[in-house]
Design an enzyme around this catalytic site. Sequence first.
Site, mmCIF file in Angstrom:
data_model
loop_
_atom_site.group_PDB
_atom_site.id
_atom_site.type_symbol
_atom_site.label_atom_id
_atom_site.label_comp_id
_atom_site.label_asym_id
_atom_site.label_seq_id
_atom_site.Cartn_x
_atom_site.Cartn_y
_atom_site.Cartn_z
ATOM 1 N N LYS A 116 0.827 -1.215 0.000
ATOM 2 C CA LYS A 116 0.000 0.000 0.000
ATOM 3 C C LYS A 116 0.857 1.258 0.000
ATOM 4 C CE LYS A 116 -4.445 -1.644 1.504
ATOM 5 N NZ LYS A 116 -5.593 -1.538 2.408
ATOM 6 N N LYS A 198 -3.654 -11.533 -6.644
ATOM 7 C CA LYS A 198 -4.985 -11.819 -6.095
ATOM 8 C C LYS A 198 -6.022 -10.885 -6.712
ATOM 9 C CE LYS A 198 -5.427 -8.726 -2.205
ATOM 10 N NZ LYS A 198 -5.854 -8.396 -0.897
ATOM 11 N N LYS A 201 -9.895 -5.396 -4.835
ATOM 12 C CA LYS A 201 -10.800 -4.253 -4.985
ATOM 13 C C LYS A 201 -10.134 -3.094 -5.713
ATOM 14 C CE LYS A 201 -12.891 -4.675 -0.418
ATOM 15 N NZ LYS A 201 -12.649 -4.326 0.971
HETATM 16 P P1 TYM Z 1 -10.427 -6.761 3.110
HETATM 17 O O1 TYM Z 1 -11.539 -5.800 3.297
HETATM 18 O O2 TYM Z 1 -9.312 -6.402 2.207
HETATM 19 O O3 TYM Z 1 -10.997 -8.155 2.618
HETATM 20 C C1 TYM Z 1 -12.048 -8.788 3.292
HETATM 21 C C2 TYM Z 1 -11.860 -10.282 3.320
HETATM 22 O O4 TYM Z 1 -11.775 -10.794 1.998
HETATM 23 C C3 TYM Z 1 -10.601 -11.595 1.875
HETATM 24 N N1 TYM Z 1 -10.104 -11.486 0.503
HETATM 25 C C4 TYM Z 1 -9.903 -12.522 -0.306
HETATM 26 N N2 TYM Z 1 -10.054 -13.840 -0.132
HETATM 27 C C5 TYM Z 1 -9.764 -14.643 -1.184
HETATM 28 N N3 TYM Z 1 -9.339 -14.195 -2.386
HETATM 29 C C6 TYM Z 1 -9.167 -12.868 -2.607
HETATM 30 N N4 TYM Z 1 -8.771 -12.428 -3.778
HETATM 31 C C7 TYM Z 1 -9.454 -11.971 -1.538
HETATM 32 N N5 TYM Z 1 -9.405 -10.623 -1.411
HETATM 33 C C8 TYM Z 1 -9.790 -10.343 -0.152
HETATM 34 C C9 TYM Z 1 -9.639 -11.020 2.893
HETATM 35 O O5 TYM Z 1 -8.642 -11.948 3.230
HETATM 36 C C10 TYM Z 1 -10.567 -10.699 4.038
HETATM 37 O O6 TYM Z 1 -10.826 -11.859 4.805
HETATM 38 N N6 TYM Z 1 -7.726 -6.200 7.242
HETATM 39 C C11 TYM Z 1 -8.920 -6.799 6.691
HETATM 40 C C12 TYM Z 1 -10.203 -6.380 7.375
HETATM 41 C C13 TYM Z 1 -10.197 -6.565 8.855
HETATM 42 C C14 TYM Z 1 -10.369 -7.782 9.552
HETATM 43 C C15 TYM Z 1 -10.328 -7.423 10.932
HETATM 44 C C16 TYM Z 1 -10.553 -9.099 9.139
HETATM 45 C C17 TYM Z 1 -10.062 -5.570 9.767
HETATM 46 N N7 TYM Z 1 -10.150 -6.101 11.043
HETATM 47 C C18 TYM Z 1 -10.458 -8.416 11.905
HETATM 48 C C19 TYM Z 1 -10.677 -10.066 10.131
HETATM 49 C C20 TYM Z 1 -10.626 -9.726 11.502
HETATM 50 C C21 TYM Z 1 -9.024 -6.405 5.236
HETATM 51 O O7 TYM Z 1 -8.506 -5.416 4.808
HETATM 52 O O8 TYM Z 1 -9.849 -7.191 4.523
#
Ligand code: TYM
Length: 338
Positions: A116, A198, A201
């Site tokens: 990032k 991957k 978004k």
């Molecule tokens: P975020 O918002 O980027 O993504 C949300 C969830 O989607 C999963 N993910 C994927 N899984 C499989 N293939 C992909 N291409 C893919 N892209 C995203 C992510 O692994 C995630 O599970 N830091 C976290 C949000 C967060 C969080 C937490 C998660 C904040 N606090 C506490 C669990 C527990 C994040 O940015 O996810």
Amino acid sequence: MADESKQTVFSGVQPTGKITLGNYLGAIKNWGALQQRYNCIYCVVDLHSLTVTQLPAELRKNTLDLVALYIACGIDPQLSTLFIQSHVPQHAELCWILDTICYVGELSRMTQFKEKSRKHADNINAGLMNYPVLMASDILLYQTNLVPVGKDQVQHLELARNLAQRFNARYSDTFAVPEALLSKTGNSIKSLQDPSAKMSKSDPNDNAVICLTDDADTVVRKLRRAVTDSDSSFNCVRHAADKPAVSNLLNIYSLTSGETVAQAEKRFEGKGYGVFKQAVADAVIAVLQPIQARQKQLLADKAYLESVLKTGADNARYIAAKTLSKVYRKVGLIAPIR
Ligand code: TYM
């Protein structure tokens, strides 16, 4: 109220940009099935989103859209606690305490921070670096045992485990030490244009990502344009290390159709990529359409969403306050005089 005999599950998604099929297959899809067996807590992590520049009106809209999406994807607010992170101030408060036991070196080594920072070179703010500490706070506040996430979050979860163990060792047992719960085939859904990356978004290439809001025509178009691996053999639809693009499409097909990868390989034996891609599109559309319809219905019922959010935040605050007061006492802060 939480059933003390059950383990606790916590997870969250950032209300940033469009939610992707990767977010769904790697995380949200799996949350519903956990609700009977565990105390489930699902959070829309809006504070995390602020680490990259947001338009306030867009952030507000994305946050409510995501609340509705959680429910449309099978989160039942009667069974789970569903809330918005900023409604529970203890997340930011615990973050400060954990900041004081987390080393800058640990944070600067995080893969996502490095990525990032490269992507947002003009805005490497302190929050971007601190992000995993806030994530650890989200998890540890609820004495979480299991965290269903995609593979890209495993490093952050490792930090949450380290911080829990470090705090427990320094101040006596306080936090449960959480574990990641990964989907077997969905933990890393790849870009449709580059199977070594991957699905993300923030990918600037629209064709690389299926968004949960995409309509049927868009899904068909994106899948038709998806890259495949060069192979003119009879069995070109195979899950194999040397076929990363087709393996990714097979994973998507399997997770959306309910067939195993082996069944799918058999089904597409002797068929070309064109037939296969159309079938993947059909399976994805069959999953997305009911979710989109339900999300739309939910967004039209603002009173219902508000009642869910109020109950969710009340429940979450109750649990979070218990953990935080324990933490404050252990580190030597004087409890407020009541
Ligand atoms: P975020 O918002 O980027 O993504 C949300 C969830 O989607 C999963 N993910 C994927 N899984 C499989 N293939 C992909 N291409 C893919 N892209 C995203 C992510 O692994 C995630 O599970 N830091 C976290 C949000 C967060 C969080 C937490 C998660 C904040 N606090 C506490 C669990 C527990 C994040 O940015 O996810």
